[in-house]
Design an enzyme around this catalytic site. Structure first.
Site, PDB file in Angstrom:
ATOM      1  N   GLU A 305      47.777  15.200 -52.395  1.00  0.00           N
ATOM      2  CA  GLU A 305      47.557  16.210 -53.431  1.00  0.00           C
ATOM      3  C   GLU A 305      48.704  17.213 -53.498  1.00  0.00           C
ATOM      4  OE1 GLU A 305      43.598  17.697 -52.449  1.00  0.00           O
ATOM      5  OE2 GLU A 305      42.719  16.112 -53.663  1.00  0.00           O
ATOM      6  N   ASP A 379      35.641  11.578 -51.190  1.00  0.00           N
ATOM      7  CA  ASP A 379      35.868  13.008 -50.993  1.00  0.00           C
ATOM      8  C   ASP A 379      34.580  13.814 -50.894  1.00  0.00           C
ATOM      9  OD1 ASP A 379      36.967  15.462 -50.820  1.00  0.00           O
ATOM     10  OD2 ASP A 379      38.034  15.436 -52.726  1.00  0.00           O
ATOM     11  N   GLU A 407      31.089  22.219 -51.716  1.00  0.00           N
ATOM     12  CA  GLU A 407      31.918  22.000 -52.903  1.00  0.00           C
ATOM     13  C   GLU A 407      31.269  21.043 -53.893  1.00  0.00           C
ATOM     14  OE1 GLU A 407      35.784  20.461 -51.939  1.00  0.00           O
ATOM     15  OE2 GLU A 407      36.416  20.388 -54.031  1.00  0.00           O
TER      16      GLU A 407
END
Ligand code: BDP
Length: 714
Positions: A305, A379, A407
């Site tokens: 990323e 993820d 998240e």
């Protein structure tokens, strides 16, 4: 007189339910349960702690503070043995203790564990807390206090406990400007600006809370790292935190930005094979250790990323990790190198990329390197199969990375107890060495004989008064500690302990809160990502549903990449006819997933692209099942609400109201997930949302135009 009596009653009723702000978490030390307090008072009449270290001082402080709260009176220190003596220390600090323990018990306790024994000494009933190290004594004291907090009998104790995992860590994704990546509990608890001069009481309480559940390390900074953290002024701040945590057995670690030699070192390259770069890291490590002699080491996110890494110089992850490992090795430091990598240049299924990158490197990492792997291959989704790297790198210690901060699991507003999810992963069988080669055995090192092993949780802690934002989010922090100490504990046991300590031992309350907690993860899966759907959340902030997004620069950032809905059906074909990610697992492990007609339906759309009329086990079509799960998830949130409302008499008013309001939000958001997802998928299935399922409140366009530019944590 009547008035006075009423006033008195009112006070005594509310006494145990005084408003609580959640700051104490599970270390509230309120009056012990009525059923046990008498026997506790008999059994605990004096305390003796042998030793003089700051760790023993911490144990003494904890024991005396806790006993005052639990028993309602100060328990005196004493040097003589009497009925009800509680005596704690290491065998080397006390002949009395060493005389009263067997070599075998003590050796089972190991370096960090403890033994708690009920013993009659000189005719007196005593309780002994014995360890091989001061930190073991502190852990033993916390365990003993947990017994009292959870109303366990303490008359005939013979407990031996030692951690199954060596590195039990929190990973803070905290930035130097006090924002927290994916944080939903306010700003970072690290006030870098006032450190090192100002030591907030919170830092000590943070250490107490962590030590009480066995956490022994903390990575202070974000994996998307800032090299400034490695400059001298910041290292001095880090040293101040390390000094505060040390008595509690907690080591500090930092994230290392791979390009730091360029950014703060003035070098032209960060090539891990360049001698000047290697020397820079060595000197940096020497500097850190001169300030923090027990510094733990570095956690590194590289070539992921947008983060720099060894691949920028055509080197491997092992080259990068080993270069840093060489720098910290003389100081006994370690490197935790993350396997969370995927690349925009690689068109292959993201599920497969880390495995492809890392398995050829097995055996090539230095002895003080662990590869840190997220529980699943994508993820931290609400449900993923276990990461195929577990069991596939026998020569390398693989550290587990769970995400405590929610998240993808409801962020700051949903009550979701994550221990069942962690257990699901840990208990998965990799079949790496035949049946029973569970992920837990890979992670605790027992499968491949790695004495270096670890488990980390991405922290959900912030500056909010109750640390985690949602009062129930504390349970996920608690669970990480308890599972990393002993992954064989059940999610039920951990919830039981947590509820009793955080609320009370009132049996109906314990039963009901456990019911809510233990069902909450599956409920969340149902209203967000049923049947193996994944990665269909909003862009950037990841808040709420957005399965329609298809215009992001990288294909694998788009929800459509993952659900692949079309006029035929839905789901990601990861079998032979598709990406064949399934081949990264041992054949036995894939038995449950291989065949779309026989697949564990919780993973159906993770591994298969099936038609809208696909027959489910129940006989329903896939479309009907999808409607059913989304609706069921929402309905079950209303059950959570009803069960919570029943707790009003047993929970203090502040926390009761907080959770009530949050459950209302959770319900609203569950409806939002259901309606937005079903409306969107309906554009492909072309089938109605039939009775008894609820008709969406708004149009699909309404859901598509919602924007949340200031959603937290982004
Ligand atoms: C993703 C998060 C991102 C993290 C990344 C990671 O959205 O903020 O930086 O994980 O783990 O889930 O590195």
């Amino acid at each position: 007189m009547k008035k006075i009596l009423f006033f008195f009653l009112a006070i005594s009723c509310c006494g145990s339910l005084a408003a609580e702000n959640g700051y104490e978490c599970w270390l509230r030390y309120t009056t012990a349960d009525k059923s046990v307090i008498k026997s506790y008072r008999q059994r605990i009449q004096s305390i003796t702690l042998f030793g003089t270290s700051s760790t023993i001082d911490a144990a003494r402080f904890e024991l005396s503070t806790a006993l005052l709260g639990l028993l309602g009176k100060t328990i005196p220190g004493s040097n003589s043995i009497r009925d009800g003596s509680v005596i704690a220390g290491t065998t080397s600090s006390s002949i009395l203790l060493s005389k009263n323990i067997t070599v075998s018990d003590l050796s089972q306790a190991g370096t960090e564990g403890f033994v708690i024994l009920s013993k009659i000494i000189d005719g007196k009933n005593c309780t002994l807390i014995i360890a091989n190290s001061d930190i073991g004594v502190l852990y033993g004291v916390f365990h003993f206090l947990r017994l009292l907090q959870t109303a366990q009998p303490i008359q005939s104790l013979h407990i031996i406990s030692a951690p199954r995992i060596k590195l039990r860590l929190l990973n803070h994704w905290d930035n130097l400007n006090r924002t927290v990546e994916r944080g939903y509990a306010g700003s970072s608890i690290w006030n870098w600006h006032t450190l090192p001069g100002y030591i907030d009481q919170r830092y000590t309480d943070y250490a107490r809370l962590n030590a009480s559940i066995g956490i022994n390390g903390t990575v202070l900074t974000n994996v998307n790292a800032n090299a400034t953290a490695l400059t001298r002024p910041y290292l001095e701040k880090v040293a101040a935190l390390a000094n505060t945590f040390r008595p509690y057995g907690i080591k500090v670690y930092l994230t290392a930005r791979f390009s730091a030699p360029i950014e703060i070192g003035g070098l032209k390259t960060a090539d891990p094979l360049d001698p000047a770069v290697r020397d820079w890291w060595k000197q940096k490590a020497d500097e850190i250790y001169s300030l923090i002699p027990d510094f733990g080491g570095f956690l590194v996110k590289a070539n992921s990323e947008g983060q720099p890494g060894p691949q920028n110089y055509n080197r491997t992850h092992a080259d990068g990790a080993n270069m840093m490992a060489a720098a910290v090795a003389p100081h006994k430091g370690i490197i935790m190198w993350r396997a969370f990598v995927y690349s925009s240049e690689n068109p292959d299924d993201r599920h497969k990329q880390a495995y492809i990158d890392f398995t050829p490197l097995d055996g090539k990492f230095a002895d003080n390197v662990l590869v840190q792997v997220k529980n699943g291959p994508i993820d931290f989704m609400p449900r993923e199969p276990f990461h195929p790297l577990f069991g596939a790198m026998p020569k390398t210690p693989l550290m587990m990375e769970f995400q405590l901060t929610q998240e993808y699991t409801g962020q700051g507003t949903h009550l979701v107890y994550l221990a069942p999810m962690f257990k699901e992963c840990l208990e998965s069988d990799t079949y790496a060495k035949g049946e029973g080669s569970t992920v837990a055995k890979v992670v605790d090192g027992s499968l491949d004989d790695h004495s270096l092993n670890g488990m980390a949780g991405v922290s959900n802690i912030g500056a909010d008064i109750n640390w985690c934002g949602h009062p129930f989010a504390q349970a996920n922090w608690y669970a990480l500690g308890r599972l990393s100490w002993d992954h064989q504990l059940s999610a039920d046991t951990i919830a039981d302990e947590w509820v009793r300590q955080s609320f009370s031992n009132h049996i109906p309350l314990v039963r009901d809160l456990k019911f809510i907690m233990l069902s909450s993860r599956e409920i969340m899966v149902q209203y967000m990502n049923p049947l193996g759907l994944h990665h269909i959340m909003g862009t950037g902030h990841h808040y709420g549903p957005a399965p329609w997004v298809n215009d992001l620069s990288r294909p694998e950032w788009n929800p459509v990449y993952y659900h692949r809905a079309d006029s035929f059906g839905i789901g990601f074909d990861r079998t032979k006819s598709g990406s064949n990610a399934i081949a990264q697992y041992k054949p036995e492990a894939t038995e449950l997933w291989r065949d779309s007609n026989d697949c564990d339906e919780r993973y159906l759309l993770w591994f298969h692209h099936v038609c809208w009329n696909h027959r489910m086990r129940s006989g329903q079509t896939l479309w009907t099942a999808l409607c059913m799960y989304y609706n069921m998830g929402v309905d079950r949130v209303s059950v959570m609400k009803i069960v919570w409302e029943k707790q009003k008499p047993f929970v203090d008013a502040v926390r009761f109201k907080q959770v009530s309001m949050l459950l209302d939000i959770q319900y609203e958001e569950a409806c939002w997930w259901r309606d937005a997802c079903l409306l969107y998928f309906q554009t492909f299935s072309k089938q109605p949302i039939k009775e008894p399922f609820v008709q969406p409140t708004h149009t699909l366009d309404y859901y598509k135009q919602l924007r949340f530019p200031y959603a937290p944590g982004n």
